[in-house]
Write an enzyme that holds these catalytic residues in place. Structure first.
Site, PDB file in Angstrom:
ATOM      1  N   LYS A   7      40.183  43.727  43.191  1.00 35.09           N
ATOM      2  CA  LYS A   7      40.604  42.731  44.275  1.00 35.09           C
ATOM      3  C   LYS A   7      42.230  42.856  44.571  1.00 35.09           C
ATOM      4  O   LYS A   7      42.964  43.033  43.624  1.00 35.09           O
ATOM      5  CB  LYS A   7      40.202  41.409  43.664  1.00 35.09           C
ATOM      6  CG  LYS A   7      40.703  40.262  44.339  1.00 35.09           C
ATOM      7  CD  LYS A   7      39.970  39.027  44.071  1.00 35.09           C
ATOM      8  CE  LYS A   7      40.167  37.685  44.740  1.00 35.09           C
ATOM      9  NZ  LYS A   7      39.428  36.527  43.967  1.00 35.09           N
TER      10      LYS A   7
ATOM     11  N   GLU B 159      30.973  37.402  42.880  1.00 37.92           N
ATOM     12  CA  GLU B 159      32.227  37.548  42.222  1.00 37.92           C
ATOM     13  C   GLU B 159      32.312  37.207  40.729  1.00 37.92           C
ATOM     14  O   GLU B 159      31.613  36.235  40.423  1.00 37.92           O
ATOM     15  CB  GLU B 159      33.489  37.050  42.868  1.00 37.92           C
ATOM     16  CG  GLU B 159      34.781  37.144  42.088  1.00 37.92           C
ATOM     17  CD  GLU B 159      35.954  36.392  43.011  1.00 37.92           C
ATOM     18  OE1 GLU B 159      37.109  36.499  42.917  1.00 37.92           O
ATOM     19  OE2 GLU B 159      35.696  35.560  43.877  1.00 37.92           O
TER      20      GLU B 159
ATOM     21  N   CYS C 144      36.097  38.431  47.828  1.00 40.15           N
ATOM     22  CA  CYS C 144      36.607  37.008  48.093  1.00 40.15           C
ATOM     23  C   CYS C 144      38.035  36.993  48.989  1.00 40.15           C
ATOM     24  O   CYS C 144      38.023  37.185  50.005  1.00 40.15           O
ATOM     25  CB  CYS C 144      36.775  36.352  46.934  1.00 40.15           C
ATOM     26  SG  CYS C 144      36.602  34.467  47.163  1.00 40.15           S
TER      27      CYS C 144
END
Length: 554
Positions: free
Chosen positions: A125, A58, A161
């Site tokens: 994200k 990430e 994540c």
């Protein structure tokens, strides 16, 4: 190309896919250097492992966490130039990288797929975290849509994540046809984090009938340590591959895609003890803080006590003996045992070792203070002076030789203010800042199983700051076995004093400890940064006002 529709056809024979997990350490802010590392890594992965896909952590282009660097006006230009360099590098494998990407007025934490010089997929994200050490909503907007990209004939879904911890992103990608999920992470270490990750990914893979590649960052960034521990689970929830924690490297995984994308299992690493993992985290944190900030060496005060002994061992294991200097600074209250043990520790680790008495300096200060102190009794003022003289010596060595001063205070001491501003708190990095005293003892015993470097009596004798005759830490504090339990309940679990007493602890001890924690916030604000190993460290995790009227009884 990206797709959100379900797949209607399956391969007649298994399709082979080799994914290389690039578990690597990136430098925050060094976008050109990180870009060089990405390009070099992809070429290595192709030459050494014949990779079809190379997966990076990430926000690898900026490093993690970039914090307010994300607000710099030139960020977009630098990231765009980095992506163009990667696209122009004529790299054969497909690449999945993390980068901040702006769309319109909004900035997103993105996973990008680059194949044949083109960006073929962009995933934003969906759940920027905003708790503990995370502050992503300050910078990033929330993505909305799943992204599934066909790579070498395999439908691959992307997540970043936190998305895998929430309901929605994995489920939506699976519903859109993904058979393999690539989850890129910058997930920091804490004591039982890897076990929690495993339980989560096992469930997500099994419930959604998808294989999951969990790729994590490794390395230290200020107080955070990223432990890697990348892994692969198959669609039935079986762990097929696990990468060693705290180890940089390229780790290939082969998949066969027919009805499912099935990873070929590899031997799993041996389970590490908690002490071994914490020790590795401390070594990683020290190594990267010193090296990334360009320090030539470190220096620390070696007292003959257990905290400085463990700190010295970590420093040598992180940097090598040639870059570590230990200084014993005795006073009239320093015992011969402490002098002997400090010398023994320095000799065992073969570091440069000096002994500088603070007695002449102390006498000079007290002569100067004789008139203003006239008619008063000795108290902690004189004790603090000893600590501050040691701090002055260490900082002078730091300034002259470009060495970083490592402080040696542990979490228990930081919690209750059992430390001296501009004394034993003087320095640039506190190795044990988030390590409770009881865990320090366990780390000492663990390190001695690697090689004997800490004398047994350092571990077994009662802890003392040796600032007064026959002084013991327990003269001022409850025993550390009790203190650490109270601190865990108050600092890490947020229980009130009454609730802690209800757990079976003495009210006098609890109220005393709680009061000490509350009144010493001002000290902790001035303490050096240090490695975070728990879920609630003294740093970004716990942000309390110094001036406040909150009562912690209930």
């Amino acid at each position: 190309m990206s797709s959100s529709g379900s797949r209607t056809s399956l391969n007649a024979s298994p399709q082979k896919l080799r994914v290389v997990m690039a578990q690597q350490d990136f430098l925050v802010g060094d976008i050109p250097g990180n870009t060089d590392l990405v390009i070099e890594t992809v070429r290595r992965a192709e030459q050494e492992h014949q990779a079809d896909i190379v997966v990076f952590p990430e926000l690898c282009l900026t490093g993690y966490p970039p914090e307010d660097l994300l607000l710099r006006p030139s960020l977009d230009l630098r990231v765009r130039e980095a992506l163009e360099r990667i696209q122009d590098a004529q790299l054969a494998p497909a690449i999945v990288i993390g980068a901040p990407v702006r769309e319109g007025a909004l900035l997103y934490n993105a996973a990008l797929v680059i194949e044949n010089g083109q960006v073929t997929g962009r995933y934003f994200k969906r759940y920027p975290p905003n708790y503990q050490v995370f502050d992503e909503k300050r910078y990033f907007a929330e993505g909305r849509d799943p992204v599934v990209v066909e790579i070498r004939g395999v439908p691959v879904g992307l997540t970043v994540c936190e998305d895998i911890w929430r309901e929605g992103p994995v489920e939506d990608a699976a519903a859109a046809g993904a058979r393999l999920i690539l989850n890129i992470n910058a997930s920091p270490f804490d004591l039982d984090k890897q076990e929690r990750r495993k339980a989560l990914i096992e469930r997500k893979a099994r419930e959604n009938l998808v294989s999951i590649v969990y790729l994590n960052l490794v390395g230290g960034q200020d107080e955070l340590v990223f432990d890697g521990g990348s892994m692969v689970y198959d669609h039935s929830g079986e762990l097929a591959v696990e990468v060693p924690q705290f180890a940089e490297g390229l780790y290939p995984v082969d998949f066969l895609y027919e009805h499912h994308c099935q990873p070929i299992s590899q031997p799993l690493p041996e389970a590490q003890s908690l002490e071994a993992k914490v020790y590795s985290a401390l070594v990683t944190g020290v190594r990267d803080y010193v090296n990334k900030n360009g320090f030539k060496s470190v220096v620390l005060g070696l007292s003959g006590g257990i905290d400085s002994a463990v700190t010295l061992a970590v420093a040598v294991d992180a940097l090598g003996k040639e870059r570590v200097r230990a200084v014993m600074m005795p006073f009239r209250y320093t015992s011969s045992m402490s002098l002997e043990d400090a010398e023994s520790e320095a000799n065992a680790l073969d570091v440069r070792y000096d002994v500088f008495s603070i007695e002449p300096m102390y006498d000079a200060f007290m002569a100067t203070l004789e008139t203003p102190f006239e008619g008063t009794r000795p108290d902690t003022t004189e004790e603090n002076l000893q600590a501050r003289l040691r701090g002055v010596l260490l900082m002078s060595l730091s300034n002259k030789f470009g060495s970083l001063v490592l402080t040696t205070g542990n979490k228990s001491e930081m919690a209750v203010g059992y430390s001296t501003l501009y004394g034993d708190m003087a320095g640039g990095f506190d190795v044990l800042k988030d390590v409770p005293k009881t865990l320090v003892f366990r780390l000492a015993r663990y390190r001695n199983t690697v090689s004997p470097v800490i004398p047994e009596r350092v571990i077994t004798r009662p802890p003392s700051a040796e600032l007064a005759p026959d002084q013991k830490d327990e003269d001022s504090l409850p025993g550390y076995d009790v203190l650490d339990q109270i601190l865990n309940l108050y600092v890490e679990r947020d229980l009130s004093a009454d609730a802690i007493v209800a757990e079976g602890f003495d009210r006098v001890d609890v109220e005393r400890v709680v009061r000490l924690v509350d009144i010493n916030e001002y000290k902790r604000r001035q303490a050096p940064v240090g490695v975070r190993i728990t879920e609630r460290g003294f740093g970004k995790d716990r942000r309390y006002p110094i001036t406040n009227g909150w009562k912690s009884g209930k």
